[in-house]
Design a protein around this motif. Structure first.
Motif, PDB file in Angstrom:
ATOM      1  N   GLY A  51       0.842  -0.990   0.090  1.00 16.76           N
ATOM      2  CA  GLY A  51      -0.118  -0.041   0.122  1.00 16.76           C
ATOM      3  C   GLY A  51       0.951   1.106   0.094  1.00 16.76           C
ATOM      4  O   GLY A  51       2.048   1.232  -0.313  1.00 16.76           O
ATOM      5  N   HIS A  52       0.160   2.505   0.280  1.00 18.68           N
ATOM      6  CA  HIS A  52       0.780   3.843   0.223  1.00 18.68           C
ATOM      7  C   HIS A  52       1.844   4.092   1.334  1.00 18.68           C
ATOM      8  O   HIS A  52       2.541   4.948   1.186  1.00 18.68           O
ATOM      9  CB  HIS A  52      -0.388   4.612   0.285  1.00 18.68           C
ATOM     10  CG  HIS A  52      -0.940   4.957   1.528  1.00 18.68           C
ATOM     11  ND1 HIS A  52      -1.992   4.237   2.278  1.00 18.68           N
ATOM     12  CD2 HIS A  52      -0.533   5.836   2.564  1.00 18.68           C
ATOM     13  CE1 HIS A  52      -2.243   4.768   3.433  1.00 18.68           C
ATOM     14  NE2 HIS A  52      -1.560   5.709   3.421  1.00 18.68           N
ATOM     15  N   VAL A  53       1.976   3.299   2.151  1.00 16.43           N
ATOM     16  CA  VAL A  53       2.847   3.234   3.430  1.00 16.43           C
ATOM     17  C   VAL A  53       4.434   3.375   2.901  1.00 16.43           C
ATOM     18  O   VAL A  53       5.175   4.256   3.459  1.00 16.43           O
ATOM     19  CB  VAL A  53       2.736   2.063   4.555  1.00 16.43           C
ATOM     20  CG1 VAL A  53       3.922   2.283   5.531  1.00 16.43           C
ATOM     21  CG2 VAL A  53       1.448   2.347   5.121  1.00 16.43           C
ATOM     22  N   PHE A  54       4.678   2.713   2.056  1.00 11.50           N
ATOM     23  CA  PHE A  54       6.097   2.550   1.192  1.00 11.50           C
ATOM     24  C   PHE A  54       6.029   2.903  -0.127  1.00 11.50           C
ATOM     25  O   PHE A  54       4.979   3.040  -1.008  1.00 11.50           O
ATOM     26  CB  PHE A  54       6.675   1.188   1.506  1.00 11.50           C
ATOM     27  CG  PHE A  54       6.623   0.767   2.726  1.00 11.50           C
ATOM     28  CD1 PHE A  54       7.215   0.960   3.819  1.00 11.50           C
ATOM     29  CD2 PHE A  54       5.705  -0.467   3.106  1.00 11.50           C
ATOM     30  CE1 PHE A  54       7.441   0.580   5.030  1.00 11.50           C
ATOM     31  CE2 PHE A  54       5.736  -1.018   4.371  1.00 11.50           C
ATOM     32  CZ  PHE A  54       6.539  -0.434   5.497  1.00 11.50           C
ATOM     33  N   HIS A  55       7.136   3.443  -0.581  1.00 15.68           N
ATOM     34  CA  HIS A  55       7.355   3.961  -1.834  1.00 15.68           C
ATOM     35  C   HIS A  55       7.375   2.760  -3.005  1.00 15.68           C
ATOM     36  O   HIS A  55       7.501   1.538  -2.400  1.00 15.68           O
ATOM     37  CB  HIS A  55       8.756   4.503  -2.206  1.00 15.68           C
ATOM     38  CG  HIS A  55       8.548   6.008  -1.650  1.00 15.68           C
ATOM     39  ND1 HIS A  55       8.595   6.285  -0.481  1.00 15.68           N
ATOM     40  CD2 HIS A  55       8.617   7.230  -2.487  1.00 15.68           C
ATOM     41  CE1 HIS A  55       8.814   7.771  -0.054  1.00 15.68           C
ATOM     42  NE2 HIS A  55       8.508   8.290  -1.561  1.00 15.68           N
ATOM     43  N   ASN A  56       6.503   2.992  -4.207  1.00  8.09           N
ATOM     44  CA  ASN A  56       6.806   1.764  -5.123  1.00  8.09           C
ATOM     45  C   ASN A  56       7.531   2.543  -6.186  1.00  8.09           C
ATOM     46  O   ASN A  56       7.976   3.543  -6.045  1.00  8.09           O
ATOM     47  CB  ASN A  56       5.578   1.420  -5.555  1.00  8.09           C
ATOM     48  CG  ASN A  56       4.387   2.667  -6.146  1.00  8.09           C
ATOM     49  OD1 ASN A  56       5.035   3.451  -6.992  1.00  8.09           O
ATOM     50  ND2 ASN A  56       3.227   2.479  -5.660  1.00  8.09           N
ATOM     51  N   ARG A  57       7.818   1.901  -7.251  1.00  4.50           N
ATOM     52  CA  ARG A  57       8.763   2.320  -8.409  1.00  4.50           C
ATOM     53  C   ARG A  57       8.209   3.599  -8.960  1.00  4.50           C
ATOM     54  O   ARG A  57       8.931   4.260  -9.567  1.00  4.50           O
ATOM     55  CB  ARG A  57       9.095   1.282  -9.297  1.00  4.50           C
ATOM     56  CG  ARG A  57       9.826   0.014  -8.839  1.00  4.50           C
ATOM     57  CD  ARG A  57      11.310   0.506  -8.940  1.00  4.50           C
ATOM     58  NE  ARG A  57      12.072  -0.442  -8.181  1.00  4.50           N
ATOM     59  CZ  ARG A  57      13.630  -0.389  -7.829  1.00  4.50           C
ATOM     60  NH1 ARG A  57      14.076   0.796  -8.235  1.00  4.50           N
ATOM     61  NH2 ARG A  57      14.284  -0.974  -7.198  1.00  4.50           N
ATOM     62  N   LEU A  58       6.830   3.556  -9.143  1.00  7.52           N
ATOM     63  CA  LEU A  58       6.216   4.709  -9.775  1.00  7.52           C
ATOM     64  C   LEU A  58       6.476   5.923  -8.830  1.00  7.52           C
ATOM     65  O   LEU A  58       6.887   7.094  -9.345  1.00  7.52           O
ATOM     66  CB  LEU A  58       5.006   4.664  -9.916  1.00  7.52           C
ATOM     67  CG  LEU A  58       3.861   5.796 -10.534  1.00  7.52           C
ATOM     68  CD1 LEU A  58       4.282   5.974 -12.072  1.00  7.52           C
ATOM     69  CD2 LEU A  58       2.681   5.691 -10.500  1.00  7.52           C
ATOM     70  N   THR A  59       6.208   6.024  -7.569  1.00  9.95           N
ATOM     71  CA  THR A  59       6.310   7.401  -6.798  1.00  9.95           C
ATOM     72  C   THR A  59       7.795   7.439  -6.693  1.00  9.95           C
ATOM     73  O   THR A  59       8.318   8.777  -6.668  1.00  9.95           O
ATOM     74  CB  THR A  59       5.779   6.786  -5.084  1.00  9.95           C
ATOM     75  OG1 THR A  59       6.345   5.640  -4.702  1.00  9.95           O
ATOM     76  CG2 THR A  59       4.182   6.883  -5.336  1.00  9.95           C
ATOM     77  N   HIS A  60       8.676   6.563  -6.364  1.00 11.15           N
ATOM     78  CA  HIS A  60       9.999   6.725  -6.652  1.00 11.15           C
ATOM     79  C   HIS A  60      10.550   7.432  -7.736  1.00 11.15           C
ATOM     80  O   HIS A  60      11.365   8.444  -7.717  1.00 11.15           O
ATOM     81  CB  HIS A  60      10.797   5.417  -6.416  1.00 11.15           C
ATOM     82  CG  HIS A  60      12.056   5.487  -6.868  1.00 11.15           C
ATOM     83  ND1 HIS A  60      13.153   6.048  -5.729  1.00 11.15           N
ATOM     84  CD2 HIS A  60      12.833   5.119  -7.784  1.00 11.15           C
ATOM     85  CE1 HIS A  60      14.247   5.900  -6.486  1.00 11.15           C
ATOM     86  NE2 HIS A  60      14.167   5.447  -7.511  1.00 11.15           N
ATOM     87  N   SER A  61      10.086   7.050  -8.932  1.00  7.83           N
ATOM     88  CA  SER A  61      10.632   7.733 -10.220  1.00  7.83           C
ATOM     89  C   SER A  61      10.027   9.121 -10.326  1.00  7.83           C
ATOM     90  O   SER A  61      10.721   9.767 -10.746  1.00  7.83           O
ATOM     91  CB  SER A  61      10.007   6.723 -11.188  1.00  7.83           C
ATOM     92  OG  SER A  61      10.459   5.456 -11.206  1.00  7.83           O
ATOM     93  N   LEU A  62       8.834   9.286 -10.015  1.00 10.14           N
ATOM     94  CA  LEU A  62       8.315  10.606  -9.630  1.00 10.14           C
ATOM     95  C   LEU A  62       9.231  11.674  -8.856  1.00 10.14           C
ATOM     96  O   LEU A  62       9.472  12.825  -9.411  1.00 10.14           O
ATOM     97  CB  LEU A  62       6.899  10.764  -9.331  1.00 10.14           C
ATOM     98  CG  LEU A  62       5.782  10.274 -10.345  1.00 10.14           C
ATOM     99  CD1 LEU A  62       4.603   9.990  -9.690  1.00 10.14           C
ATOM    100  CD2 LEU A  62       5.877  11.304 -11.559  1.00 10.14           C
ATOM    101  N   LYS A  63       9.608  10.946  -7.756  1.00  9.56           N
ATOM    102  CA  LYS A  63      10.536  12.117  -6.957  1.00  9.56           C
ATOM    103  C   LYS A  63      12.007  12.204  -7.495  1.00  9.56           C
ATOM    104  O   LYS A  63      12.447  13.309  -7.227  1.00  9.56           O
ATOM    105  CB  LYS A  63      10.536  11.499  -5.558  1.00  9.56           C
ATOM    106  CG  LYS A  63       9.161  11.388  -4.673  1.00  9.56           C
ATOM    107  CD  LYS A  63       9.193  10.997  -3.362  1.00  9.56           C
ATOM    108  CE  LYS A  63       7.869  11.218  -2.714  1.00  9.56           C
ATOM    109  NZ  LYS A  63       7.836  11.029  -1.369  1.00  9.56           N
ATOM    110  N   VAL A  64      12.400  11.011  -8.043  1.00  6.35           N
ATOM    111  CA  VAL A  64      13.805  11.178  -8.651  1.00  6.35           C
ATOM    112  C   VAL A  64      13.713  12.319  -9.823  1.00  6.35           C
ATOM    113  O   VAL A  64      14.386  12.938  -9.935  1.00  6.35           O
ATOM    114  CB  VAL A  64      14.084   9.845  -9.433  1.00  6.35           C
ATOM    115  CG1 VAL A  64      15.450  10.003 -10.221  1.00  6.35           C
ATOM    116  CG2 VAL A  64      14.460   8.683  -8.179  1.00  6.35           C
ATOM    117  N   ALA A  65      12.404  12.207 -10.620  1.00  6.16           N
ATOM    118  CA  ALA A  65      12.436  13.253 -11.723  1.00  6.16           C
ATOM    119  C   ALA A  65      12.377  14.525 -11.059  1.00  6.16           C
ATOM    120  O   ALA A  65      12.845  15.535 -11.619  1.00  6.16           O
ATOM    121  CB  ALA A  65      11.119  12.911 -12.547  1.00  6.16           C
ATOM    122  N   GLN A  66      11.578  14.699 -10.106  1.00  2.28           N
ATOM    123  CA  GLN A  66      11.461  16.474  -9.163  1.00  2.28           C
ATOM    124  C   GLN A  66      12.849  16.564  -8.934  1.00  2.28           C
ATOM    125  O   GLN A  66      13.162  17.693  -9.088  1.00  2.28           O
ATOM    126  CB  GLN A  66      10.615  16.265  -8.160  1.00  2.28           C
ATOM    127  CG  GLN A  66      10.370  17.557  -7.527  1.00  2.28           C
ATOM    128  CD  GLN A  66      11.329  17.678  -6.541  1.00  2.28           C
ATOM    129  OE1 GLN A  66      11.496  17.028  -5.683  1.00  2.28           O
ATOM    130  NE2 GLN A  66      11.256  19.130  -6.248  1.00  2.28           N
TER     131      GLN A  66
END
Length: 443
Positions: A54-69
């Motif tokens: 669930g949303h408690v931990f990062h997945n590859r999508l949320t990680h990639s969005l933050k790397v991009a930012q």
């Protein structure tokens, strides 16, 4: 001089398809990756623990969005501060850096690094000398597997963006235990695409790839630690205040990697790192676990750390450990230290061992089933999106071409392109554990 804006399939004009499209070439690249199904799949791919948590931990999508930012902000900062050097080392375009960050993890298979190792083993056993590697799979997705137009395979990106994705711009080496054997961004079958990106095959990261790479390190060092600290899995307060616990941590690190320069630095000056943790993360007794106040403080700490690391690097014309980025040695050691904490307390946790065993079994079983179906020409088992490529291969085979390795690579592509939910569903259906429903969608 090679054009940074030239596209992989230059015969097809991508400008003018839509009247009134005012986007620049690199903006188009960024948008194509963002809207691709390969990018959406990352929502159900493990970062460290299962995406199903669930949303408690990062997945590859949320990680990639933050790397991009982070990557975009870092590139913007460097452009403002050092525009002349940015031009001298090849150019820094924030849209290219952001696109590279959005695309850098597309190739990660379901279940993360556990599956990556198992899929590599399966591929090599089946005859692919270059096996499987997530970075090489990302390049393959962007240049071959992603669907955008009926006229060609891949997203038809510019040379600059494809370069920005290449963290390890070389093919797999056969030299045992070498870095170029462990990490690489190009499969043998994708050499033609690589020659478009860099005809001279030099092995240096572009500055935009280096910025993306550094942003990746910042993001998973800070945010993975944040996730597991809030979940109560990492005893940061103990490391910050208990010398015995820190010494145990250091001893284990050195035992596993005696040549690690950061572990040696920690051992030589443990007070420095203990003080760093104490000043940064030691919130013991101040806030109730899970409270609004605790989470707000952690967000503040993470934000400040990211800013510190962004401001710790500058551009240089001398190529070094981080390409054309000049970094602060102390900050680099902090990043490695934080990464090791996550590894020690979470990734190597025995509680994940049984989960990993099951994940490996799923990956191997699916690979064997799909490879058998491809070799037997059984189209009923091949996902619809791969049928066109399969028929192309068969057509070439009738003309006398040897397509054995390409068929094996297709089996790898199918398994690597699954989400974790799809992998579990297909495994249960294909092994008879659960028949599923006739209406289950399968592309």
């Amino acid at each position: 001089m090679l054009s940074r804006e030239e596209r992989q399939h230059s015969l097809f004009s991508d400008r003018g398809h839509k009247p009134g499209d005012s986007r620049q070439a690199f903006q188009i690249d960024r948008d194509r990756i963002l809207y691709s199904s390969a990018f959406r799949r990352l929502a159900q791919v493990t970062q460290v623990v299962s995406a199903q948590e669930g949303h408690v931990f990062h997945n590859r999508l949320t990680h990639s969005l933050k790397v991009a930012q982070v990557a975009r902000r870092l590139s913007e900062k460097l452009l403002v501060q050092q525009p002349d050097i940015a031009a001298d080392v090849g150019g820094v375009a924030p849209d290219v850096v952001e696109a590279g960050a959005l695309g850098h993890d597309l190739g990660h298979p379901p279940f993360g690094h556990t599956a990556e190792e198992e899929l590599d083993r399966c591929a090599r056993e089946a005859g692919l000398a270059d096996g499987f590697e997530g970075n090489a799979q990302s390049f393959r997705i962007l240049t071959r597997l992603a669907i955008h137009r009926i006229d060609y395979y891949g997203l038809n990106l510019t040379r600059a963006t494809l370069n920005a994705v290449c963290k390890y711009p070389w093919m797999r080496s056969l030299i045992p235990r070498s870095k170029q054997q462990r990490k690489y961004s190009i499969y043998d079958l994708d050499k033609a695409a690589f020659l478009f990106v860099r005809p001279d095959q030099n092995k240096r990261q572009t500055i935009e790839a280096s910025i993306m790479d550094f942003a990746d390190d910042i993001t998973y060092s800070v945010h993975d630690l944040e996730d597991f600290y809030l979940a109560g899995l990492i005893p940061l307060e103990l490391l910050a205040t208990d010398r015995d616990e820190l010494n145990r941590f250091i001893t284990e690190w050195l035992r596993e990697s005696s040549h690690n320069y950061v572990a040696k630095a920690v051992k030589q000056n443990p007070d420095r790192f203990q003080n760093f943790l104490d000043a940064t993360y030691n919130l013991k007794g101040q806030y109730r676990p899970g409270s609004f106040e605790q989470k707000a403080q952690i967000k503040r700490i993470s934000s400040q750390l990211i800013q510190n690391y962004i401001h710790s690097v500058s551009l240089t014309t001398e190529y070094g450990d981080r390409g054309y980025l000049q970094y602060d040695r102390a900050k680099e050691e902090e990043l490695k230290f934080l990464q090791r904490i996550v590894w020690s307390y979470v990734i190597s946790n025995p509680r994940l061992a049984t989960q990993r065993y099951g994940q490996k079994r799923i990956i191997r079983t699916l690979f064997e089933i799909y490879l058998e179906a491809i070799q037997a020409r059984d189209l009923s088992f091949i996902p619809a999106r791969f049928v066109r490529e399969y028929l192309d291969l068969e057509s070439r085979a009738t003309n006398g071409e040897d397509i054995k390795l390409e068929k094996t690579r297709m089996a790898v592509d199918i398994v690597a392109g699954l989400s974790e939910a799809e992998a579990v569903l297909q495994y249960r259906r294909l092994t008879g554990i659960n028949q599923g429903s006739f209406l289950d969608y399968w592309e």
